[in-house]
Structure formats: structure tokens, C-alpha cells
Motif scaffolding. Structure first.
Motif, PDB file in Angstrom:
ATOM      1  N   SER A 268      -8.933   3.700  13.268  1.00  0.00           N
ATOM      2  CA  SER A 268      -9.599   4.530  12.268  1.00  0.00           C
ATOM      3  C   SER A 268      -8.977   5.920  12.166  1.00  0.00           C
ATOM      4  N   PHE A 271      -5.451   7.482   9.078  1.00  0.00           N
ATOM      5  CA  PHE A 271      -5.387   8.442   7.975  1.00  0.00           C
ATOM      6  C   PHE A 271      -5.299   9.868   8.492  1.00  0.00           C
ATOM      7  N   ILE A 274      -1.536  10.307   9.688  1.00  0.00           N
ATOM      8  CA  ILE A 274      -0.394   9.857   8.889  1.00  0.00           C
ATOM      9  C   ILE A 274       0.409  11.036   8.319  1.00  0.00           C
ATOM     10  N   SER A 275      -0.232  12.166   8.117  1.00  0.00           N
ATOM     11  CA  SER A 275       0.507  13.275   7.513  1.00  0.00           C
ATOM     12  C   SER A 275       1.583  13.804   8.456  1.00  0.00           C
ATOM     13  N   MET A 301      -4.356  -1.207   5.565  1.00  0.00           N
ATOM     14  CA  MET A 301      -4.894   0.150   5.615  1.00  0.00           C
ATOM     15  C   MET A 301      -3.792   1.156   5.937  1.00  0.00           C
ATOM     16  N   ALA A 305      -2.436   4.187   3.595  1.00  0.00           N
ATOM     17  CA  ALA A 305      -2.340   5.554   4.104  1.00  0.00           C
ATOM     18  C   ALA A 305      -0.928   6.083   3.908  1.00  0.00           C
ATOM     19  N   ARG A 308      -0.344   6.955   0.355  1.00  0.00           N
ATOM     20  CA  ARG A 308      -1.078   8.171  -0.012  1.00  0.00           C
ATOM     21  C   ARG A 308      -0.271   9.408   0.350  1.00  0.00           C
ATOM     22  N   HIS A 309       0.443   9.339   1.478  1.00  0.00           N
ATOM     23  CA  HIS A 309       1.208  10.497   1.930  1.00  0.00           C
ATOM     24  C   HIS A 309       2.705  10.312   1.735  1.00  0.00           C
TER      25      HIS A 309
END
Lengths: 415, 401
Positions: A268, A271, A274-275, A301, A305, A308-309
């Protein structure tokens, strides 16, 4: 023959009970089993390839039915069917060449007939080649309906030439089998060494001081990371633990033993972390024909993620995981649902799962799927033993490894 | 007409510089060539697209309104397929001295009138017939004549993509096989004719293959959105229905030629539950749709498709809502075009009736088709197999490079 049948039955049972872990092991054992099927198969003088294909297909069908979710089994069956077709083609082509050569040298007065024959030999070879290749625009206008039956008259074409050829023919029969077994051995070799081939590319992809994220444990990923480490790259690895089996813990232990800087995170927390990640590297269960990936649960997932980045999402997989099928409804059809005991301690939750309450179905359900489907647009790169490929290129690899006739293994026997 | 793309600026300039197209053709050819008839559909700016006209005749529920408009358009432009025989006859009599009374366009039109035959098939049939009537004695000569014939055919209806794709495919086949495999010219010629005439079969077989491949993707309980009347899509759905798959089809109305009405009629006959939507209800219903099925007039090099007007917006909506968009198209519809945007293709004009008189000075968008870029398509079902859009360019490059 009987001992092959027992071997097959053993293997089928193992597959059914999910006793074989991992695609690589299944692929290798399938190849070995089919090798013994081929070597034990008695071959008639004509239509050897057809007999061989039928034998392999019959066994392959049982294996695929035993565990349809383990796509590597089907892949290997199709690869071997393709190998047989290829070997048959090369042997008939060379035989035809020899035939027309000898005919030309024999006598000169019926020159036209031989000329015709040489022409037809070339035509047959061309037609056979086109059946082996996937259909394309180039061959659209060329003769299609006849070509399907083309390889068979070619092997009986030797009959008309008479007795002197029979010895040569029997040697050819042994040769076909020999060539096929040789090729299967090569295939097994390839499956065994695919990790090394893949990890050779590690240095080019992992750079100094990068942060790599992975989820769960994949042997390919482990070897990949270790290979980069051995080449004196220093980088950090984040490992999402991969609930409910927590294979991430195992991987972390292994990497630390090799001297890699490792961080374990919960699934979990992907996210959240991940940045800071430069690249995601994961293993796969299977790669489908459209470039989609079937991978251990949770990886979709991670892929989302990463998207997204804008972090590159790299999938490492041996070529035995390339599957020529398209996923229709992959979430349901190509998934295993495992025991709830991974998630919950049965002793604590037993009263919730009581079948006697509320009309026969328990109030608490546990769903424990084994795999995720990752659509091809989320994947940046595939690393296979033949190099790096983009998802849109997967169809080309599949066209190289499989013949179009074998995509559906079951078709022939039902109709 | 307002255009954005740079390539069109160039086209415009070329058009402005050059004399009218048919005049140019006459200039470029010698008088012995009877096939260079004046183009009955000379400029696509005003003429009705012959391709879409035939489609409308074959598939649409033709209204009297439509007929009246078509008639009006036809008399305005004096570009009627019906007058073709006359032109052809004059062309023939002109060429009577050389003993060749054959028009490739006539032949093409003859085949085109058959509702079950695809346009590309008609083109290839016409070219095969041309080879039969040709008096060339060498392969080179035949190729040159054939090239001229195919160019005439292509310029006759520039709006039809499958026509030019069919011509290109056959020309490519002729140049590639030619004298390499057959030493005898007549044998080669016969072979070409035979292959050309077999093409109808190939096309039917292609449709069956596509149906086999496509029906796997129809799963029980699914809802499928269909746009336009496509014979291939119909075949896929019919096969799926005959395999006892339970599914529901939503049909768009398909203005202005109401292709959806006819499509829903065909489906209802085989017992598939159908619901008709007006074209503007696509986004409204998209949440209950599981997949979108469309055919294609042409598949272009980028992997995108050119199809009936409205396909692009449906694909956009489906993409927004993460629904797969499947295209069923025979591989002979692959065309060597690379449109950069919607306005990059010559518009194919067709009449549109609005039921009420349109105020003067109001412009009407009468283009019959749009371009759907490949990123909005999921898979293409072709007789070459199930392809991702990127495979299309690969196939085309392999064939034409």
C-alpha cells in the motif's frame, strides 16, 4: 509408448495439483516431456511430420487442459509444433533440390518433364513456406487454398521415383526426428539460460545511484538486479512485499546477501514511494499477444502508480512466456483463485465463514486471485532474452516463434 | 472550405496551377489509349462521391428525399454513372481503329453494382478483365498498360480508398510475380487473370476468417455498440449469434443514410436483441457498452481507420470510458495513406437531407467519413489475424518497400 503415457499422466497430475511452481519450471518440464514423446514416436515412411504433429498436439492438449492458467505449457507445445513444421520444411526442400538435381543429371531426352518437376518443386517449397509464415498482404493474392495440402504430396512425391530412393527416404525419416530432437534440446537450453541472456542487458538499463522498485519476487528480476550489482553499479532497490505471499521478503533477504542496498515497503506504500523511484522492474507470468501482461497480483497497481508519475515500467521475461493468444476477459479467464488461508487465519474467522447461517452461504467471502492483467499501454519496455522490445512489437516476436496454425491447439481434434 | 493541414495548402496550389484534371490526363496519354475517359467525377469539391453513393444504394433505407437530392446533385454536376456507357461507347468507337473496345471503368462499374462485392474486389476484377482484353505481348508492355488502367480507375473516384488500395495491391502483385516465376508470357498472363478473378473468393474467405477471429471477443452478456453498416461486422455478430453467444447490440442510427436501421434489421432477423440509438446518444449509452465494433472503409498506414462519419467521436467517447474499440476490416483495405488530421483527406461528399429547407447562406458539412487515429483503436480483426494498429504499417511496408 506406455512409459511415455505414464510420464504424461504424471505431469498432467502435477499440473492439475499446481505442484509445479513458476513458468520456467513448467516450460522446461513440458519441453522435456515432449522431447521424449517425439523420440518414442514410431514414424511411418510418409507423412512423418503430420504423425509427429498429431502426437505432440494430442499430448499438448492434455497438458494445456490440465492447467490452462499456466500459459507457458501451451507456449512450449506451440513452439515445438512450430519446430516440427520448420524442420519438415527444410528437409523436404533439400530433398526436392536433390531430386531435381539427380533427375537432371540422369537423362536429357525428356528434359521438359523434369523442368516441369523442378518448377513444381520450387512452387511447392514456396507454398509450404507461405503456410509456415503468418498470412500477410504479400501472400494475399498468391494461391492460398491449395497450399495447405502442399507439404504432404511433397513427401509422397519421392515414391514415384522408385526403389533406389527408399534407402535415402528411411535415412531422411531418421533425420527429421533427429533434427526435431536437436531443436527441442536447443529450446530447453534457451529456457535454462534465459536469465543470463536477460541479465546481460541489466548494465545498460540501470544507472548509477538510481532507485529501482519491484514487487514480490521474480527470479528473473533477482538475477537482473544482481547482474547490475556485479558490474559495480551502485543503486537502491525498493521492494513491495507482495501480499499475501510476502515473497518480497525473500527477495530482500537474497539481495541484501549480495550486498545491495534494499528497502522493504508495504504494497500500500507504493504510491507514497513512487515519486522517488527512477524505474520499476517486475517479472511477468505471461505476455499476451497484444502486449498486455499477466503478472502476480498487485503489479497493476504499481503500473498505474508508475504511469501517474511517468516512471518507466519495465517487464523482464523469458521468451517462453510469450503467449500468442489475445486476452479476452483476462481478469476472469486467466486467473487462479487461491486458498483464503493466505489472507486469514481460519481459527479466528471460522464463525464468520459458517455455512449454516443465512441460507447456506457464509457472510464473509475471501477472494485471493493470483494474477493481475496489465494493459499494454502501461508497459514501457519488455526485456526478453532477445533484447528490449516495445509492447507494440510483441506481435513480431510471436510471428517469429509460432506458426499461425498452432494458435488454437485443440481445433483439429474436435472438428 | 477551411483547411488546416499544410499538405492541403500544397494540394490546393497544385490544383490551382494545373488545368482541370481530366485535361491533364489526356495530355499525359497518347490518343491510342481508350481508357482515359474524361473523369465523370472530376473534382471532389462538388461531385458526389461515387463510393458513398453506391454504398447508400446497397445499404441504406433510401428515402424519396434522398433520391430527389441525389437527382438534383446529379443533374447539377452532369456527372452520372448512367451516362458512362455512352462515354465509354464513344471512347470505344474512338478506339475502334485500334481494335480495343474495352473500358476498365465500365468493367469496374459492372462489378461495383453487385451488393455483395467489395469495392476492392470490383477493382481487381476490372483489372483482371483488362489484362484479358489487353493485346500486350511482353510483360513490360502489359505492366505499363495496366498501370495506366489502374491510374484511370483510381482517378475516376478519388474518394474511394478501397478502390485505390485494391488497385495498388494488384499492381504490386503483378510487378512482383511477373516474369520471375513464369518464363512464358502467356502463362504469366493467365496466372494473373486467374488470381484476379479468384479474388472475389479470397474476399469472401477473408470475411469468414475475420468472423471466426472476431467472435471470440464477443462474450456472454456483453453489450456491443455498432456504428455504420459493415458487412464484416455483421458477419462477426451473426457467427457469434449462431455460436449461441448471448449478447446485445446497440446500433447507431447512422445519419444521413440510416445505415443503422438496415443493420438492426439484419440482426433482428437472426434473433439478436438490438436497440437503436440516435447518433447523438452514443456518450449517453457508453457506460453500458462493453465494446465498440466498427468496420472500416480504409485502414491507413498509421493503423488508424477511415470510416463513416461519427466513428471518430464514438472512438473518442469509448477511449474516455476505457471501452475497447474493435475494427473489423479485410486486409485489402490497407491503404498507403497517412492522414495527419481530419481535413487531410479529400472530403467525400454525399447529400444530406434535413427534412426542412436550409436557409440560404448556411453551409452544410457533407463529408461522408472521418479519420480515427490509431491511439483510439484497440485491435483490428483482419484476415491476417488479430492485429494491433501498429502492425498495419509493418504489413504495408513489407509489401511496398
Amino acid at each position: 509408448m506406455p512409459d511415455v503415457q505414464t510420464l504424461v499422466n504424471d505431469f498432467v497430475l502435477k499440473l492439475k495439483r499446481r505442484k509445479i511452481e513458476g513458468s520456467q519450471a513448467s516450460a522446461k518440464q513440458t519441453a522435456e516431456l515432449l522431447r521424449s514423446v517425439v523420440s518414442q514416436q514410431r514414424l511411418p515412411y510418409i507423412n512423418q511430420a503430420t504423425v509427429l504433429l498429431d502426437a505432440v498436439r494430442a499430448v499438448g492438449e492434455q497438458l494445456i487442459a490440465a492447467n490452462p492458467v499456466e500459459l507457458a505449457v501451451g507456449n512450449i507445445v506451440r513452439r515445438i509444433l512450430h519446430i516440427i513444421r520448420e524442420e519438415d520444411l527444410t528437409s523436404t526442400a533439400s530433398a526436392m533440390e536433390g531430386l531435381s538435381l539427380s533427375a537432371n543429371s540422369d537423362d536429357d531426352d525428356n528434359y521438359e518433364r523434369e523442368d516441369h518437376q523442378a518448377l513444381s518443386a520450387a512452387a511447392v517449397a514456396a507454398a509450404a513456406r507461405s503456410t509456415l509464415r503468418a498470412p500477410s498482404l504479400q501472400t494475399l493474392l498468391e494461391g492460398i487454398p491449395e497450399s495447405a495440402s502442399a507439404p504432404h504430396p511433397s513427401s509422397s512425391g519421392g515414391d514415384s521415383e522408385g526403389k533406389s530412393k527408399s534407402a535415402e527416404r528411411s535415412s531422411r525419416s531418421k533425420k527429421l526426428k533427429h533434427d526435431v530432437i536437436e531443436a527441442i534440446n536447443e529450446l530447453i537450453q534457451d529456457i535454462e539460460t534465459c536469465h543470463e541472456q536477460i541479465s546481460e542487458q541489466a548494465v545498460g538499463l540501470i544507472h548509477q545511484n538510481e532507485v529501482i522498485l519491484t514487487l514480490g519476487r521474480s527470479r528473473t528480476v533477482k538475477e537482473f538486479l544482481c547482474a547490475a550489482n556485479e558490474k559495480k553499479r551502485s543503486f537502491r532497490v525498493f521492494i513491495a512485499e507482495g501480499a499475501p505471499r510476502y515473497l518480497g521478503h525473500v527477495l530482500a533477504k537474497e539481495l541484501v546477501a549480495k550486498g545491495l542496498q534494499t528497502t522493504v515497503i508495504t504494497d500500500s506504500a507504493v504510491f507514497a514511494m513512487i515519486s522517488r523511484v527512477n524505474m520499476v522492474i517486475v517479472g511477468a507470468h505471461a505476455i499476451m499477444a497484444n502486449g498486455g501482461v499477466i503478472a502476480p497480483v498487485g503489479i497493476n497497481m504499481v503500473a498505474l502508480a508508475a504511469q501517474r508519475h511517468a516512471v518507466p515500467f519495465v517487464v523482464v521475461a523469458g521468451s517462453h512466456k510469450l503467449c500468442p493468444l489475445y486476452p479476452h476477459n483476462p481478469e476472469v479467464l486467466l486467473n487462479d483463485f487461491k486458498s483464503p488461508s493466505d489472507l486469514l487465519d481460519f481459527g479466528e474467522f471460522s464463525d464468520c465463514m459458517d455455512f449454516s447461517t443465512s441460507g447456506g452461504s457464509p457472510r464473509l467471502h475471501v477472494v485471493n486471485p493470483a494474477f493481475d492483467f496489465i494493459p499494454s499501454k502501461l508497459v514501457s519496455l519488455f526485456i526478453t532474452d532477445t533484447g528490449g522490445h516495445s509492447p507494440s512489437y510483441i506481435y513480431r516476436l510471436i510471428a517469429d516463434y509460432y506458426s499461425a496454425d498452432d494458435f488454437v491447439v485443440r481445433r483439429r481434434s474436435t472438428s | 472550405m477551411w483547411r488546416r493541414s499544410a499538405s492541403f495548402v500544397l494540394d490546393k496550389r497544385q490544383l490551382a496551377q494545373a488545368s482541370p484534371p481530366h485535361q491533364q490526363i489526356l495530355l499525359s496519354s497518347d490518343d491510342m489509349e481508350p481508357n482515359n475517359l474524361p473523369n465523370p467525377n472530376p473534382s471532389t469539391d462538388h461531385g458526389i462521391s461515387a463510393y458513398y453513393q453506391t454504398r447508400a444504394e446497397h445499404h441504406a433505407v433510401v428515402t424519396s428525399d434522398w433520391l430527389a437530392q441525389a437527382q438534383a446533385a446529379v443533374t447539377r454536376n452532369a456527372a452520372v454513372p448512367e451516362v458512362l456507357p455512352k462515354i465509354a461507347a464513344t471512347g470505344g468507337s474512338r478506339a475502334a481503329g485500334s481494335g480495343k473496345a474495352f473500358s476498365v471503368i465500365d468493367e469496374f462499374n459492372y462489378w461495383r453494382k453487385k451488393p455483395d462485392l467489395a469495392e476492392a474486389v470490383a477493382a481487381i476484377m476490372a483489372l483482371a478483365a483488362f489484362i484479358r482484353s489487353s493485346e500486350a505481348t511482353t510483360m513490360m508492355e502489359l505492366e505499363i498498360e495496366l498501370k495506366k488502367a489502374s491510374d484511370t480507375l483510381k482517378s475516376w473516384d478519388t474518394t474511394s480508398i478501397s478502390l485505390s488500395a485494391g488497385c495498388d495491391l494488384f499492381m504490386r502483385y503483378v510487378t512482383r510475380t511477373s516474369a520471375l516465376e513464369y518464363e512464358d508470357f502467356n502463362a504469366a498472363k493467365l496466372r494473373l487473370i486467374e488470381r484476379g478473378e479468384k479474388f472475389g473468393e479470397i474476399s469472401l474467405k477473408a470475411r469468414r476468417t475475420i468472423a471466426m477471429l472476431g467472435q471470440d471477443f464477443v462474450f456472454d452478456g456483453s453489450t456491443i455498440l455498432v456504428h455504420g453498416y459493415s458487412r464484416v461486422v455483421l458477419e462477426v455478430l451473426k457467427l457469434a449469434a449462431s455460436n449461441r453467444k448471448m449478447f446485445r447490440v446497440l446500433c447507431t442510427e447512422g445519419r444521413p443514410d440510416r445505415t443503422g436501421l438496415r443493420f438492426s434489421n439484419e440482426l433482428a432477423q437472426v434473433g439478436v436483441p438490438v436497440k437503436l440509438l440516435i447518433d447523438s446518444a452514443v456518450a449517453y449509452t457508453m457506460d453500458e457498452v462493453d465494446m465498440v465494433f466498427v468496420g472500416a472503409d480504409g485502414v491507413v498506414e498509421s493503423g488508424g481507420i477511415i470510416n463513416m462519419m461519427g466513428t471518430y467521436q464514438i472512438a473518442l467517447v469509448a477511449h474516455c470510458m476505457n471501452k475497447p474499440v474493435y475494427v473489423a476490416a479485410e486486409s485489402y483495405k490497407f491503404a498507403r495513406l497517412y492522414p495527419l488530421d481530419q481535413k487531410d483527406l479529400a472530403p467525400a461528399i454525399r447529400p444530406i437531407e434535413f427534412g426542412v429547407p436550409i436557409p440560404s447562406g448556411v453551409e452544410v458539412e457533407r463529408n461522408a467519413r472521418d479519420y480515427t487515429p490509431p491511439q483510439y483503436l484497440t485491435l483490428l480483426f483482419t484476415d491476417l489475424g488479430v492485429l494491433t494498429p501498429s502492425v498495419v504499417s509493418d504489413e504495408l511496408i513489407q509489401l511496398y518497400l
